[in-house]
Scaffold this motif. Structure first.
Motif, short mmCIF file in Angstrom:
data_model
loop_
_atom_site.label_atom_id
_atom_site.label_comp_id
_atom_site.label_asym_id
_atom_site.label_seq_id
_atom_site.Cartn_x
_atom_site.Cartn_y
_atom_site.Cartn_z
N HIS A 85 -104.78 -4.52 -47.00
CA HIS A 85 -104.48 -4.63 -45.58
C HIS A 85 -104.72 -6.06 -45.09
N LEU A 86 -105.86 -6.61 -45.48
CA LEU A 86 -106.21 -7.96 -45.05
C LEU A 86 -105.17 -8.99 -45.51
N ARG A 87 -104.62 -8.75 -46.70
CA ARG A 87 -103.61 -9.68 -47.21
C ARG A 87 -102.32 -9.59 -46.40
N VAL A 88 -101.96 -8.38 -46.01
CA VAL A 88 -100.75 -8.21 -45.19
C VAL A 88 -100.92 -8.95 -43.86
N TYR A 89 -102.09 -8.79 -43.22
CA TYR A 89 -102.35 -9.48 -41.95
C TYR A 89 -102.30 -11.00 -42.13
N ASP A 90 -102.81 -11.45 -43.24
CA ASP A 90 -102.85 -12.89 -43.51
C ASP A 90 -101.45 -13.44 -43.74
N GLU A 91 -100.62 -12.68 -44.46
CA GLU A 91 -99.27 -13.12 -44.79
C GLU A 91 -98.32 -13.03 -43.59
N ASN A 92 -98.57 -12.04 -42.72
CA ASN A 92 -97.65 -11.81 -41.61
C ASN A 92 -98.43 -11.59 -40.31
N THR A 130 -84.21 -2.47 -47.23
CA THR A 130 -84.51 -2.27 -48.65
C THR A 130 -86.02 -2.16 -48.83
N VAL A 131 -86.43 -1.23 -49.69
CA VAL A 131 -87.86 -1.06 -49.99
C VAL A 131 -88.07 -1.41 -51.46
N PRO A 132 -88.64 -2.59 -51.76
CA PRO A 132 -88.84 -3.01 -53.14
C PRO A 132 -90.06 -2.35 -53.78
N PRO A 150 -95.82 -11.05 -51.72
CA PRO A 150 -94.46 -11.60 -51.61
C PRO A 150 -93.54 -10.83 -50.66
N TYR A 151 -93.93 -9.63 -50.27
CA TYR A 151 -93.03 -8.77 -49.51
C TYR A 151 -93.39 -8.64 -48.03
#
Length: 264
Positions: A85-92, A130-132, A150-151
């Motif tokens: 979760h933390l990585r998603v917040y950081d990336e986006n 698209t869902v990779p 990356p996503y």
């Protein structure tokens, strides 16, 4: 949701518990599976604890953390997968909620390593795109956030190889609804692709119109599923176009001749 961008502490805890019940009741998680997080400030989140069924959570069980992973408040330990979760917040930075679950059909596609990218359902094209499939990573390790990184900006959801699914959104409802849409989309692809074994995929023109609808809704991510060119239809349309032009030319020629005779 409170005025402004973020949930209050009370709202964040309430919505996490509600989403947890919905996931559990729908069979998206079993036992203590899954995790949910919601932002309540630029660098603060509330998240689900480890070792607790999402169907039986209460607000006092939840954990408050900063985006560096430090616990601010809570009697329980956060889920080991909060790193994801933390990585998603950081990336986006536009993401304000993340949901992780193991919906059976979508997870089956993840186990098979098959991304969801068939243009067969308008709602899926608009809401998901698209869902990779992210490469396999051992749950609870740093490999997991690295695999989804990356996503996070260009997509709205990702399948975790041999693991489950991850969705995110501008608020908790959007993040959760994307999980519902993901499983619904996966079920339809299973029925049409493996049971009925037939589907009429949307044409490129049809997909293009759906992408315009998505843009009007303010959805900037998701990717575009591969479309299918209907050659027979295109040939007919081209043939009709040629006929129309030919008819127009004939009418123009006849009209010109009639005008000349009338002038005489």
């Amino acid at each position: 949701m409170a005025e402004g961008k973020y949930y209050s502490d009370f709202e964040a805890k309430k919505i996490i518990c509600e989403i947890g019940k919905r996931m559990y009741n729908r069979g998206y998680v079993a036992a203590n599976d899954g995790n949910i997080s919601v932002k309540c400030g630029p660098n603060i989140i509330w998240c689900t604890p480890t070792g607790v069924s999402k169907g039986f959570m209460t607000p006092d069980m939840l954990v408050k953390m900063d985006l560096k992973g430090n616990v601010i408040y809570g009697k329980n330990k956060p889920s080991s997968e909060v790193k994801m979760h933390l990585r998603v917040y950081d990336e986006n930075p536009k993401v304000n909620s993340v949901v992780h679950a193991h919906p059976p059909v979508a997870t089956s596609f993840a186990i098979a390593g098959i991304q969801l990218d068939k243009a067969v359902l308008p709602e899926a094209v608009v809401l998901l795109g698209t869902v990779p499939v992210a490469h396999y990573a051992t749950p609870g390790t740093e490999e997991v956030p690295d695999s989804v990184a990356p996503y996070c900006r260009d997509y709205n959801a990702v399948l975790l190889a041999n693991h489950g699914a991850l969705t995110w959104g501008s608020d908790a409802i959007e993040a959760y609804h994307r999980m519902e849409s993901l499983e619904h989309y996966a079920q339809i692809l299973m029925y049409t692709g493996k049971i009925i074994n037939q589907s009429n995929e949307l044409s490129c023109n049809q997909v293009s119109e759906l992408i315009k609808i998505r843009e009007k809704l303010g959805i900037e991510s998701g990717g575009i599923p591969p479309c299918r060119i209907d050659e027979e239809k295109d040939v007919k349309e081209e043939s009709n176009s040629i006929k129309d032009e030919a008819i127009k030319a004939i009418v123009a020629k006849v009209t010109e001749q009639v005008i000349k005779k009338l002038n005489l």
